[in-house]
Each structure stands twice: as structure tokens, then as C-alpha cells.
Design a protein around this motif. Structure first.
Motif, PDB file in Angstrom:
ATOM      1  N   ASP A   4       3.127  14.008 -12.216  1.00  0.00           N
ATOM      2  CA  ASP A   4       2.182  14.936 -11.606  1.00  0.00           C
ATOM      3  C   ASP A   4       1.907  14.465 -10.182  1.00  0.00           C
ATOM      4  O   ASP A   4       1.007  13.676  -9.923  1.00  0.00           O
ATOM      5  CB  ASP A   4       0.891  14.989 -12.423  1.00  0.00           C
ATOM      6  N   PHE A   5       2.725  14.965  -9.244  1.00  0.00           N
ATOM      7  CA  PHE A   5       2.668  14.450  -7.885  1.00  0.00           C
ATOM      8  C   PHE A   5       1.431  14.902  -7.120  1.00  0.00           C
ATOM      9  O   PHE A   5       1.003  14.212  -6.201  1.00  0.00           O
ATOM     10  CB  PHE A   5       3.958  14.788  -7.141  1.00  0.00           C
ATOM     11  N   ASP A   6       0.844  16.022  -7.509  1.00  0.00           N
ATOM     12  CA  ASP A   6      -0.414  16.419  -6.881  1.00  0.00           C
ATOM     13  C   ASP A   6      -1.497  15.410  -7.254  1.00  0.00           C
ATOM     14  O   ASP A   6      -2.247  14.939  -6.390  1.00  0.00           O
ATOM     15  CB  ASP A   6      -0.804  17.836  -7.314  1.00  0.00           C
ATOM     16  N   LYS A   7      -1.542  15.061  -8.518  1.00  0.00           N
ATOM     17  CA  LYS A   7      -2.515  14.077  -8.991  1.00  0.00           C
ATOM     18  C   LYS A   7      -2.253  12.710  -8.349  1.00  0.00           C
ATOM     19  O   LYS A   7      -3.184  12.028  -7.914  1.00  0.00           O
ATOM     20  CB  LYS A   7      -2.446  13.972 -10.517  1.00  0.00           C
ATOM     21  N   LEU A   8      -0.975  12.316  -8.264  1.00  0.00           N
ATOM     22  CA  LEU A   8      -0.626  11.042  -7.649  1.00  0.00           C
ATOM     23  C   LEU A   8      -1.030  11.025  -6.176  1.00  0.00           C
ATOM     24  O   LEU A   8      -1.568  10.037  -5.680  1.00  0.00           O
ATOM     25  CB  LEU A   8       0.876  10.770  -7.796  1.00  0.00           C
ATOM     26  N   SER A   9      -0.806  12.123  -5.478  1.00  0.00           N
ATOM     27  CA  SER A   9      -1.188  12.227  -4.070  1.00  0.00           C
ATOM     28  C   SER A   9      -2.695  12.045  -3.914  1.00  0.00           C
ATOM     29  O   SER A   9      -3.148  11.273  -3.060  1.00  0.00           O
ATOM     30  CB  SER A   9      -0.752  13.593  -3.515  1.00  0.00           C
ATOM     31  N   GLN A  10      -3.463  12.722  -4.723  1.00  0.00           N
ATOM     32  CA  GLN A  10      -4.928  12.619  -4.633  1.00  0.00           C
ATOM     33  C   GLN A  10      -5.407  11.212  -5.000  1.00  0.00           C
ATOM     34  O   GLN A  10      -6.323  10.674  -4.374  1.00  0.00           O
ATOM     35  CB  GLN A  10      -5.595  13.671  -5.529  1.00  0.00           C
ATOM     36  N   TYR A  11      -4.783  10.641  -6.010  1.00  0.00           N
ATOM     37  CA  TYR A  11      -5.113   9.276  -6.447  1.00  0.00           C
ATOM     38  C   TYR A  11      -4.883   8.293  -5.294  1.00  0.00           C
ATOM     39  O   TYR A  11      -5.757   7.485  -4.968  1.00  0.00           O
ATOM     40  CB  TYR A  11      -4.235   8.936  -7.650  1.00  0.00           C
ATOM     41  N   ALA A  12      -3.719   8.380  -4.665  1.00  0.00           N
ATOM     42  CA  ALA A  12      -3.380   7.481  -3.569  1.00  0.00           C
ATOM     43  C   ALA A  12      -4.318   7.694  -2.379  1.00  0.00           C
ATOM     44  O   ALA A  12      -4.754   6.727  -1.741  1.00  0.00           O
ATOM     45  CB  ALA A  12      -1.927   7.685  -3.157  1.00  0.00           C
ATOM     46  N   LYS A  13      -4.635   8.941  -2.085  1.00  0.00           N
ATOM     47  CA  LYS A  13      -5.548   9.224  -0.977  1.00  0.00           C
ATOM     48  C   LYS A  13      -6.936   8.648  -1.245  1.00  0.00           C
ATOM     49  O   LYS A  13      -7.601   8.159  -0.327  1.00  0.00           O
ATOM     50  CB  LYS A  13      -5.654  10.731  -0.741  1.00  0.00           C
ATOM     51  N   SER A  14      -7.370   8.692  -2.494  1.00  0.00           N
ATOM     52  CA  SER A  14      -8.711   8.186  -2.808  1.00  0.00           C
ATOM     53  C   SER A  14      -8.796   6.679  -2.580  1.00  0.00           C
ATOM     54  O   SER A  14      -9.843   6.171  -2.178  1.00  0.00           O
ATOM     55  CB  SER A  14      -9.104   8.546  -4.243  1.00  0.00           C
ATOM     56  N   PHE A  15      -7.705   5.959  -2.819  1.00  0.00           N
ATOM     57  CA  PHE A  15      -7.698   4.511  -2.609  1.00  0.00           C
ATOM     58  C   PHE A  15      -7.566   4.129  -1.142  1.00  0.00           C
ATOM     59  O   PHE A  15      -7.993   3.053  -0.742  1.00  0.00           O
ATOM     60  CB  PHE A  15      -6.544   3.856  -3.381  1.00  0.00           C
ATOM     61  N   THR A  16      -6.947   4.986  -0.355  1.00  0.00           N
ATOM     62  CA  THR A  16      -6.631   4.609   1.022  1.00  0.00           C
ATOM     63  C   THR A  16      -7.501   5.294   2.061  1.00  0.00           C
ATOM     64  O   THR A  16      -7.413   4.965   3.241  1.00  0.00           O
ATOM     65  CB  THR A  16      -5.154   4.922   1.326  1.00  0.00           C
ATOM     66  N   GLY A  17      -8.317   6.240   1.630  1.00  0.00           N
ATOM     67  CA  GLY A  17      -9.201   6.930   2.566  1.00  0.00           C
ATOM     68  C   GLY A  17      -8.498   7.934   3.453  1.00  0.00           C
ATOM     69  O   GLY A  17      -8.942   8.193   4.569  1.00  0.00           O
ATOM     70  N   LEU A  18      -7.392   8.475   2.978  1.00  0.00           N
ATOM     71  CA  LEU A  18      -6.689   9.497   3.757  1.00  0.00           C
ATOM     72  C   LEU A  18      -7.400  10.829   3.535  1.00  0.00           C
ATOM     73  O   LEU A  18      -7.095  11.584   2.636  1.00  0.00           O
ATOM     74  CB  LEU A  18      -5.207   9.582   3.374  1.00  0.00           C
ATOM     75  N   THR A  19      -8.370  11.092   4.395  1.00  0.00           N
ATOM     76  CA  THR A  19      -9.195  12.299   4.313  1.00  0.00           C
ATOM     77  C   THR A  19      -8.533  13.442   5.086  1.00  0.00           C
ATOM     78  O   THR A  19      -7.658  13.193   5.922  1.00  0.00           O
ATOM     79  CB  THR A  19     -10.580  12.031   4.927  1.00  0.00           C
ATOM     80  N   PRO A  20      -8.965  14.663   4.858  1.00  0.00           N
ATOM     81  CA  PRO A  20      -8.438  15.780   5.652  1.00  0.00           C
ATOM     82  C   PRO A  20      -8.639  15.575   7.160  1.00  0.00           C
ATOM     83  O   PRO A  20      -7.771  15.948   7.960  1.00  0.00           O
ATOM     84  CB  PRO A  20      -9.230  16.988   5.143  1.00  0.00           C
ATOM     85  N   GLU A  21      -9.734  14.957   7.538  1.00  0.00           N
ATOM     86  CA  GLU A  21      -9.988  14.694   8.956  1.00  0.00           C
ATOM     87  C   GLU A  21      -8.966  13.705   9.527  1.00  0.00           C
ATOM     88  O   GLU A  21      -8.485  13.878  10.652  1.00  0.00           O
ATOM     89  CB  GLU A  21     -11.415  14.152   9.162  1.00  0.00           C
TER      90      GLU A  21
END
Length: 187
Positions: A4-21
Motif C-alpha cells: 500500500d504505497f499511499d499508506k507507505l508514503s504517508q507513514y514516511a512523511k509523518s516520520f520525516t516532516g515532509l509537509t505540503p508546505e
């Protein structure tokens, strides 16, 4: 998680702080940064080739790897950083698994890349400390996200190897294991 790459993408972003901004900032500064990335790629491979353990994995492939690396570096400043990006990075990690690249090489390589990107960002935005810090944070977030996704390939591979050992030791067929797993999935 890897399927589930959408879930993996969100998971990784949550750990690294890759926000929309931060994603928007990366794409905004890309106009200035992308023309300078060929130098980052050249420096990266020069450093890798100086490490005997890493050089063994690069034999006869450096020029094609440089092209792939430069495309990826440009993608860091182009986006989007979505499930398609996560799937591509997972596959890159999977290739690293298949060539038996030690997992620590990915973290070390990402550190070399980040070191050079830090220099580039400071050269470009150093006169504006606030802007420079924002760009550095965004770069750290996207490279961290990328590394986290690629490392998931190693975990998936490790689980698959463990399952194969279990099946071999137990004599259980893959079909029986799948049926048992399905039966207990909802419990």
C-alpha cells in the motif's frame, strides 16, 4: 505495508516532516537548484568510488547510474512525493536488495548526498538565513522520506526470507501457510 504505497508514503512523511508546505518549497526552489545537481551527482560517485566496499557494486555501471541518480535528484525538486514516488523508491530499494547492497550503504550514501546538498543550499540561500533553514529542512525531509521508503524493501525481503526458512524447516506448503494466515487474519 509495502504493498500500500499511499499508506507507505504517508507513514514516511509523518516520520520525516515532509509537509505540503515543504513539498511546495522544494518545487519552488527547484528552478534554481536543478541546474546544479549534475555536480552533486559527479561528487557523489567520486566519493563512492573512493570507498573500496562501495566501488565493487559500481563496476562498469557508473555512467548509467549517474544518469539515473541525476533524474532522481531532479525529482527531489520536482515532486510529487506521492504513492507513485513511494512505489518507485521502494523498487529502487528492492534493486539494492537484489544486488545484495548492505542496508547501511543506503544510509551512508544518503548522508553523502545530504552533505553535498547542504553545501549547495547554503551557497544558494546562505544570505537569507530563514529561507536557507527552510530549504535545508525540506531537503532533509524529502531525502529522509526516500531513505525510509527504500529501507522498507529490506524489511520486506527479510520477512520473505524468514518465511521461506520457516516453510523449509516446518515442511509446510506455501498454500497451507496462506490458508492458515487467511483463517486467522480476522481474529
Amino acid at each position: 505495508m509495502s504493498s500500500d504505497f499511499d499508506k507507505l508514503s504517508q507513514y514516511a512523511k509523518s516520520f520525516t516532516g515532509l509537509t505540503p508546505e515543504r513539498e511546495a518549497l522544494l518545487m519552488e526552489v527547484g528552478k534554481q537548484i536543478k541546474p546544479k545537481l549534475a555536480g552533486v551527482t559527479e561528487d557523489f560517485y567520486r566519493q563512492l568510488l573512493a570507498i573500496p566496499e562501495a566501488a565493487d557494486f559500481l563496476k562498469d555501471r557508473v555512467e548509467s547510474l549517474k544518469k539515473t541518480h541525476l533524474r532522481w535528484m531532479e525529482e527531489l525538486f520536482s515532486g510529487p512525493y506521492d504513492k507513485t514516488y513511494a512505489e518507485r523508491m521502494f523498487k529502487v530499494g528492492d534493486v539494492h536488495v537484489k544486488v545484495k547492497l548492505p542496508v547501511e550503504f543506503m544510509a551512508g550514501a544518503m548522508t553523502l548526498i545530504n552533505n553535498r546538498l547542504i553545501e549547495l543550499i547554503v551557497e544558494t540561500y546562505g544570505d537569507d538565513k530563514k529561507r536557507c533553514a527552510e530549504v535545508l529542512t525540506a531537503v532533509s525531509a524529502v531525502t529522509g522520506m526516500t531513505l525510509l521508503v527504500m529501507q522498507q524493501s529490506y524489511q520486506a525481503s527479510s520477512l520473505a526470507e524468514e518465511l521461506e526458512r520457516f516453510l523449509k524447516i516446518s515442511g509446510m506448503s506455501r498454500t497451507l501457510f496462506a490458508n492458515l494466515a487467511a483463517a486467522y487474519k480476522d481474529k
